[in-house]
Motif scaffolding. Structure first.
Motif, PDB file in Angstrom:
ATOM      1  N   GLU A 144       0.841  -1.206   0.000  1.00 41.65           N
ATOM      2  CA  GLU A 144       0.000   0.000   0.000  1.00 41.65           C
ATOM      3  C   GLU A 144       0.874   1.255   0.000  1.00 41.65           C
ATOM      4  OE1 GLU A 144      -3.750   2.065   2.419  1.00 41.65           O
ATOM      5  OE2 GLU A 144      -2.707   0.355   3.295  1.00 41.65           O
ATOM      6  N   ALA A 145       1.973   1.202   0.757  1.00 42.69           N
ATOM      7  CA  ALA A 145       2.901   2.348   0.816  1.00 42.69           C
ATOM      8  C   ALA A 145       3.466   2.654  -0.575  1.00 42.69           C
ATOM      9  CB  ALA A 145       4.034   2.053   1.798  1.00 42.69           C
ATOM     10  N   LEU A 146       3.763   1.601  -1.330  1.00 43.89           N
ATOM     11  CA  LEU A 146       4.278   1.798  -2.695  1.00 43.89           C
ATOM     12  C   LEU A 146       3.204   2.411  -3.590  1.00 43.89           C
ATOM     13  CD1 LEU A 146       6.799   0.878  -4.663  1.00 43.89           C
ATOM     14  CD2 LEU A 146       5.071  -0.672  -5.530  1.00 43.89           C
ATOM     15  N   GLN A 147       2.007   1.860  -3.512  1.00 41.86           N
ATOM     16  CA  GLN A 147       0.929   2.357  -4.375  1.00 41.86           C
ATOM     17  C   GLN A 147       0.576   3.814  -4.057  1.00 41.86           C
ATOM     18  OE1 GLN A 147      -1.619  -1.164  -3.510  1.00 41.86           O
ATOM     19  NE2 GLN A 147      -1.919  -1.305  -5.706  1.00 41.86           N
ATOM     20  N   LEU A 148       0.744   4.210  -2.801  1.00 42.70           N
ATOM     21  CA  LEU A 148       0.467   5.591  -2.397  1.00 42.70           C
ATOM     22  C   LEU A 148       1.644   6.524  -2.671  1.00 42.70           C
ATOM     23  CD1 LEU A 148      -1.346   4.953   1.012  1.00 42.70           C
ATOM     24  CD2 LEU A 148      -2.393   5.749  -1.121  1.00 42.70           C
ATOM     25  N   GLY A 149       2.806   5.927  -3.014  1.00 39.45           N
ATOM     26  CA  GLY A 149       3.984   6.741  -3.310  1.00 39.45           C
ATOM     27  C   GLY A 149       4.814   7.097  -2.092  1.00 39.45           C
ATOM     28  N   ALA A 150       4.527   6.476  -0.926  1.00 40.81           N
ATOM     29  CA  ALA A 150       5.321   6.740   0.282  1.00 40.81           C
ATOM     30  C   ALA A 150       6.727   6.160   0.158  1.00 40.81           C
ATOM     31  CB  ALA A 150       4.620   6.168   1.510  1.00 40.81           C
ATOM     32  N   VAL A 151       6.856   5.072  -0.596  1.00 39.33           N
ATOM     33  CA  VAL A 151       8.155   4.545  -1.015  1.00 39.33           C
ATOM     34  C   VAL A 151       8.087   4.336  -2.526  1.00 39.33           C
ATOM     35  CG1 VAL A 151       8.785   3.417   1.162  1.00 39.33           C
ATOM     36  CG2 VAL A 151       7.487   2.142  -0.540  1.00 39.33           C
ATOM     37  N   GLN A 152       9.237   4.286  -3.148  1.00 33.81           N
ATOM     38  CA  GLN A 152       9.252   4.158  -4.606  1.00 33.81           C
ATOM     39  C   GLN A 152       9.547   2.740  -5.075  1.00 33.81           C
ATOM     40  OE1 GLN A 152      11.005   6.900  -3.008  1.00 33.81           O
ATOM     41  NE2 GLN A 152       9.001   7.858  -3.299  1.00 33.81           N
ATOM     42  N   LEU A 196      10.173  -1.584  -3.953  1.00 33.98           N
ATOM     43  CA  LEU A 196      10.090  -2.723  -3.033  1.00 33.98           C
ATOM     44  C   LEU A 196      10.652  -3.961  -3.718  1.00 33.98           C
ATOM     45  CD1 LEU A 196       6.319  -2.521  -1.904  1.00 33.98           C
ATOM     46  CD2 LEU A 196       8.271  -1.537  -0.688  1.00 33.98           C
ATOM     47  N   ALA A 197      10.896  -4.982  -2.906  1.00 31.69           N
ATOM     48  CA  ALA A 197      11.213  -6.300  -3.470  1.00 31.69           C
ATOM     49  C   ALA A 197      10.438  -7.341  -2.675  1.00 31.69           C
ATOM     50  CB  ALA A 197      12.719  -6.571  -3.421  1.00 31.69           C
ATOM     51  N   PRO A 198       9.096  -7.307  -2.757  1.00 29.03           N
ATOM     52  CA  PRO A 198       8.286  -8.237  -1.970  1.00 29.03           C
ATOM     53  C   PRO A 198       8.385  -9.666  -2.511  1.00 29.03           C
ATOM     54  CG  PRO A 198       6.889  -7.021  -3.474  1.00 29.03           C
ATOM     55  CD  PRO A 198       8.269  -6.446  -3.608  1.00 29.03           C
ATOM     56  N   ILE A 245       1.681  -0.367 -10.539  1.00 24.99           N
ATOM     57  CA  ILE A 245       2.967  -0.986 -10.192  1.00 24.99           C
ATOM     58  C   ILE A 245       3.692  -1.411 -11.460  1.00 24.99           C
ATOM     59  CG2 ILE A 245       4.042  -2.984  -9.052  1.00 24.99           C
ATOM     60  CD1 ILE A 245       1.594  -2.957  -7.129  1.00 24.99           C
ATOM     61  N   LYS A 246       4.980  -1.150 -11.515  1.00 28.75           N
ATOM     62  CA  LYS A 246       5.812  -1.569 -12.645  1.00 28.75           C
ATOM     63  C   LYS A 246       6.796  -2.625 -12.148  1.00 28.75           C
ATOM     64  CE  LYS A 246       8.162  -1.064 -16.627  1.00 28.75           C
ATOM     65  NZ  LYS A 246       7.590  -1.426 -17.935  1.00 28.75           N
ATOM     66  N   GLY A 247       6.800  -3.790 -12.799  1.00 31.83           N
ATOM     67  CA  GLY A 247       7.744  -4.855 -12.449  1.00 31.83           C
ATOM     68  C   GLY A 247       9.056  -4.678 -13.196  1.00 31.83           C
ATOM     69  N   LEU A 248      10.157  -4.753 -12.462  1.00 31.17           N
ATOM     70  CA  LEU A 248      11.471  -4.560 -13.073  1.00 31.17           C
ATOM     71  C   LEU A 248      12.275  -5.849 -13.211  1.00 31.17           C
ATOM     72  CD1 LEU A 248      12.719  -1.290 -11.324  1.00 31.17           C
ATOM     73  CD2 LEU A 248      11.526  -1.519 -13.520  1.00 31.17           C
ATOM     74  N   ALA A 267       9.935 -10.039  -6.487  1.00 30.97           N
ATOM     75  CA  ALA A 267       9.813  -9.183  -7.665  1.00 30.97           C
ATOM     76  C   ALA A 267      10.239  -7.789  -7.245  1.00 30.97           C
ATOM     77  CB  ALA A 267       8.373  -9.162  -8.169  1.00 30.97           C
ATOM     78  N   VAL A 268      11.185  -7.230  -7.965  1.00 29.04           N
ATOM     79  CA  VAL A 268      11.564  -5.845  -7.693  1.00 29.04           C
ATOM     80  C   VAL A 268      10.569  -4.967  -8.448  1.00 29.04           C
ATOM     81  CG1 VAL A 268      13.387  -4.126  -7.692  1.00 29.04           C
ATOM     82  CG2 VAL A 268      13.972  -6.551  -7.557  1.00 29.04           C
ATOM     83  N   ILE A 269       9.867  -4.130  -7.708  1.00 34.81           N
ATOM     84  CA  ILE A 269       8.793  -3.334  -8.305  1.00 34.81           C
ATOM     85  C   ILE A 269       8.952  -1.865  -7.928  1.00 34.81           C
ATOM     86  CG2 ILE A 269       7.131  -5.227  -8.444  1.00 34.81           C
ATOM     87  CD1 ILE A 269       5.893  -4.216  -5.818  1.00 34.81           C
ATOM     88  N   VAL A 270       8.407  -0.995  -8.781  1.00 35.51           N
ATOM     89  CA  VAL A 270       8.427   0.447  -8.502  1.00 35.51           C
ATOM     90  C   VAL A 270       7.028   1.017  -8.680  1.00 35.51           C
ATOM     91  CG1 VAL A 270      10.834   0.948  -9.093  1.00 35.51           C
ATOM     92  CG2 VAL A 270       9.124   0.920 -10.895  1.00 35.51           C
ATOM     93  N   ASN A 271       6.835   2.164  -8.080  1.00 38.65           N
ATOM     94  CA  ASN A 271       5.608   2.912  -8.310  1.00 38.65           C
ATOM     95  C   ASN A 271       5.610   3.350  -9.778  1.00 38.65           C
ATOM     96  OD1 ASN A 271       4.282   5.715  -8.593  1.00 38.65           O
ATOM     97  ND2 ASN A 271       3.453   4.982  -6.646  1.00 38.65           N
ATOM     98  N   LYS A 272       4.604   2.936 -10.528  1.00 43.10           N
ATOM     99  CA  LYS A 272       4.594   3.157 -11.989  1.00 43.10           C
ATOM    100  C   LYS A 272       4.613   4.646 -12.351  1.00 43.10           C
ATOM    101  CE  LYS A 272       2.313   1.640 -16.236  1.00 43.10           C
ATOM    102  NZ  LYS A 272       2.331   2.953 -16.897  1.00 43.10           N
TER     103      LYS A 272
END
Length: 332
Positions: free
Chosen positions: A76-84, A86-88, A137-140, A236-241
């Motif tokens: 949720e923090a990623l989707q809200l842009g609080a972090v850019q 993650l690697a969940p 979310i963008k998967g890298l 998966a290493v992901i970023v806020n799209k």
């Protein structure tokens, strides 16, 4: 004099622009495991490589060990842009509605890294990433951790040995079904809480790649470890799209190269780290490590592969069959 004042004025006006131009783009990269795990080391590697390739235009701040967010909070923090970034673990995408990722939780769907990489480096892996984009979310990249094995405070040599045991799992319907297939009682719990739960007997056992078991000191509160290697744990290493798409094209390209380099590094060290952790667990003398015979491993596989069929309605039969096609999977 007037020219001198004018030049000074222009310089003063220009200073904020120079400062703005020099202010690095900050990427907060949050994860939940220790710095000395494969994921922890790969995150630090990416941060260093990103700084090198962008010549300081990007500063990656890595927050390990749930410093910022726990398992359930980080997406949720990623989707809200609080972090850019993650690697969940791959199990985390089912709860946000992309259930196809739960194929990675299917027991014994990959027998080795070669089969796994046909999926993570191939079209199936990219197809899964495309399903994240509507979620912002963008998967890298996919990063390995390793193959999971069961631990408990009683010996584990057959599926029946886990019957009635309270086993910690990540939040995943597939893993719930996996434990039920063994007659175990699945207990969903944040990774950061597992050690204490094992220590106090809130749960009887768990499943982990050995590097996670060792770096979180779970081997100190688990008497038996059986090398079932029944399931895969990866990230998966992901970023806020929105953030990613808003980066300058040249910076984004440099970060893609940094991520490619970090992925090669991550996947190289994952197996090495697990092998080293296994030796360390053995040397500790606190956990008895058991390697099942082929017949014993086949018994676990026979007990667990029916989970694939049971989860077709959730993951999608076509998705599972696409993996079978890539890996050549056959049940016993």
């Amino acid at each position: 004099m007037k020219i001198s004042k004018l030049l000074t004025g222009l310089l003063v006006c220009a200073l904020p622009l120079v400062a703005a131009a020099q202010t690095p783009i900050v990427i907060k990269f949050s994860h939940v495991v220790a710095t000395d795990t494969p994921k922890g080391k790969a995150a630090e590697f990416f941060a260093k490589r990103a700084n090198e390739l962008t010549k300081g235009k990007v500063k990656v701040e890595v927050y390990a060990n749930s410093q910022l967010y726990k398992d359930k909070e980080e997406m949720e923090a990623l989707q809200l842009g609080a972090v850019q970034m993650l690697a969940p673990s791959l199990a985390k995408f089912g709860p946000i509605g992309v259930k196809e990722f739960e194929l990675f939780d299917l027991p014994y769907i990959f027998d080795n890294y070669e089969e796994l990489h046909k999926v993570t480096y191939g079209p199936v892996g990219q197809m899964l990433f495309a399903k994240l984009e509507p979620k912002g979310i963008k998967g890298l990249a996919y990063w390995d951790n390793g193959f999971k094995s069961f631990s408990a405070n009683t010996p584990i040599k057959a599926p029946a040995d886990l019957r009635g045991k309270k086993m910690r799992i990540q939040s995943s319907k597939v893993l719930e079904e996996q434990m039920r297939s063994l007659g175990a009682l699945p207990q969903v719990m944040a990774f950061s809480e597992v050690y204490q739960a094992l220590q106090t007997g809130v749960v009887d056992g768990t499943e982990n790649p050995i590097s996670n078991l060792y770096t979180q000191k779970m081997h100190e509160v688990q008497k038996y470890l059986t090398m079932t290697e029944h399931g895969y744990l990866g990230y998966a290493v992901i970023v806020n799209k929105k953030f990613w798409d808003g980066l300058p094209a040249d910076v984004r390209g440099q970060l893609e190269v940094a991520m490619k380099d970090a992925t090669q590094y991550a996947n190289k060290i994952a197996k090495e780290e697990n092998d080293q952790a296994l030796e360390a667990v053995k040397k500790s003398g606190k956990t008895q490590v058991y390697v099942p015979t082929k017949a014993e491993r086949d018994a676990f596989k026979k007990a667990l592969t029916p989970v694939h069929h049971k989860m077709e309605g959730r993951i999608g039969k076509e998705t599972i069959e696409a993996v079978y096609k890539e890996t050549g999977f056959t049940a016993n």
